[in-house]
Design an enzyme around this catalytic site. Sequence first.
Site, PDB file in Angstrom:
ATOM      1  N   PHE A 267       1.513  -2.971 -11.054  1.00  0.00           N
ATOM      2  CA  PHE A 267       0.522  -2.088 -11.688  1.00  0.00           C
ATOM      3  C   PHE A 267       1.282  -0.999 -12.467  1.00  0.00           C
ATOM      4  CE2 PHE A 267      -1.069  -3.434  -7.505  1.00  0.00           C
ATOM      5  CZ  PHE A 267      -2.204  -4.144  -7.846  1.00  0.00           C
ATOM      6  N   ASP A 289       1.864  -5.677 -15.172  1.00  0.00           N
ATOM      7  CA  ASP A 289       0.549  -5.059 -15.347  1.00  0.00           C
ATOM      8  C   ASP A 289      -0.379  -6.072 -15.997  1.00  0.00           C
ATOM      9  OD1 ASP A 289      -0.498  -1.949 -15.244  1.00  0.00           O
ATOM     10  OD2 ASP A 289      -1.594  -3.153 -16.720  1.00  0.00           O
ATOM     11  N   CYS A 391      -5.141   5.895  -4.732  1.00  0.00           N
ATOM     12  CA  CYS A 391      -5.566   7.047  -5.537  1.00  0.00           C
ATOM     13  C   CYS A 391      -7.076   7.243  -5.475  1.00  0.00           C
ATOM     14  CB  CYS A 391      -5.106   6.889  -6.985  1.00  0.00           C
ATOM     15  SG  CYS A 391      -5.751   5.413  -7.808  1.00  0.00           S
TER      16      CYS A 391
END
Length: 447
Positions: A267, A289, A391
């Site tokens: 990522f 990614d 996150c």
Amino acid sequence: MRQLRPYPQVVVTSKAARSLKSGHPWVFEGEVLRVEPAPADGRAAQNGDVVDVVEENGTYQGTGLLSQQSKIRVRVVSRNANDRFDASFWRRKVEWAWEHRKVAMGSLALPGCEPDTNCCRVIFSEADGFPGLIVDRYEDVLVSQVGTVGMQLLRPTIYPLLVQVLQADGVAIRGIYERNDSPARAKEGLPLHKGFYDFAAPGAVAEGLDVPALPVPDSARVLARENGILFDLDIENSQKTGFFLDQKYNRRAVRNIAAGRRVLDCFCHVGPFGLNAAAGGAQFVRCVDVSQTAIDLARLNARANNLELAPDGSERMAFTCANVLEYLPRLRQDRQALRQEGGPFDLIVLDPPAFTKSRSTVRNAAHGYREINFEAMRLLPRGGYLATCSCSHFMTRDLLAKAIAEAAHQTNVQLKQVEERQQAPDHPILWGVPQTHYLDFFIFQIV
């Protein structure tokens, strides 16, 4: 005689009052009993207005901004009944926010590198008392995201003050780019748009404020340095405001353990973890990614920093456009593919997007975090290192730790913790407001 207040009043339940007393700034739609006109002049409340929040017995609980179309009906910005909500009020808040960044980050720059405040979050929404407003600094450009109608109406006041406060501290700003393209704006009845703010437009600067002439820049590409590494940022089309500043020091932590290692950066976005690993002396870095645009920018950033090739001319950084959730199992199952991608790896970085943005999907998110950590642990040898994070504030630190521990148990390995970290201090955590604590980051050795 008691002076009548000039703001409409939102009368709230005792539940809302208890929450406000605990420090949380939100009043939800179901906690509003009624909205009354301003006592001083009978003015009715309008969407985005400054309003007082009071209990049924008239006890003052704070003053905030009204959002008539949002489930979060009022966001409190002050609990001081003596505050006047003019330009001086907002200037103080901007000054406090900027001072926080200088104090929290001013002495942390790497030797010989740019100040860490050159690229940082200047305003972090509720944590800085600007509910719904994000402002990031990339060198001489600010990028904003406005998510509430109150902040939308205050832009002619807050934007010039940002420029003035930074200019007074020797920071010249050449433009403010608005990334107001989040679908979340629809919850406030706000249109989507993006582009540079035109300070010369009628009404763009509030009366009484002066701002230097800022011609609209002709490009949304910005060259910015973080941890001594140059990044070519596309603030118009990249995710969020163009970069993820909250991981600044976590990337530095990975850099500190990367020397001599073969690194898999999952990522990767535009490559900041991978570039920091390469700058830290990694033998090889593979960046992965799902976005080809991100991969292209990551490759450009590697070339711009002379990190794509090792001193002997061998490949030091390589890039793959792939879905990490499919890529990791494929490498585990196909040793030839693993070797072709540069493995085996002895340091893997997992920096996934938020797997949950609501409490109702936390269970599915926990499964996702467990699976990617399981796959990473299966690829790592004993003695290898895993840097992993979440996150989403809904995925709390303890829930993330539980998912990681379950992955370790499933893989039959133990985790020796190297570091536990959070978001960078320019994304301050405001106690009493759990939504401001959203990033948790761990580094483990696999034993």
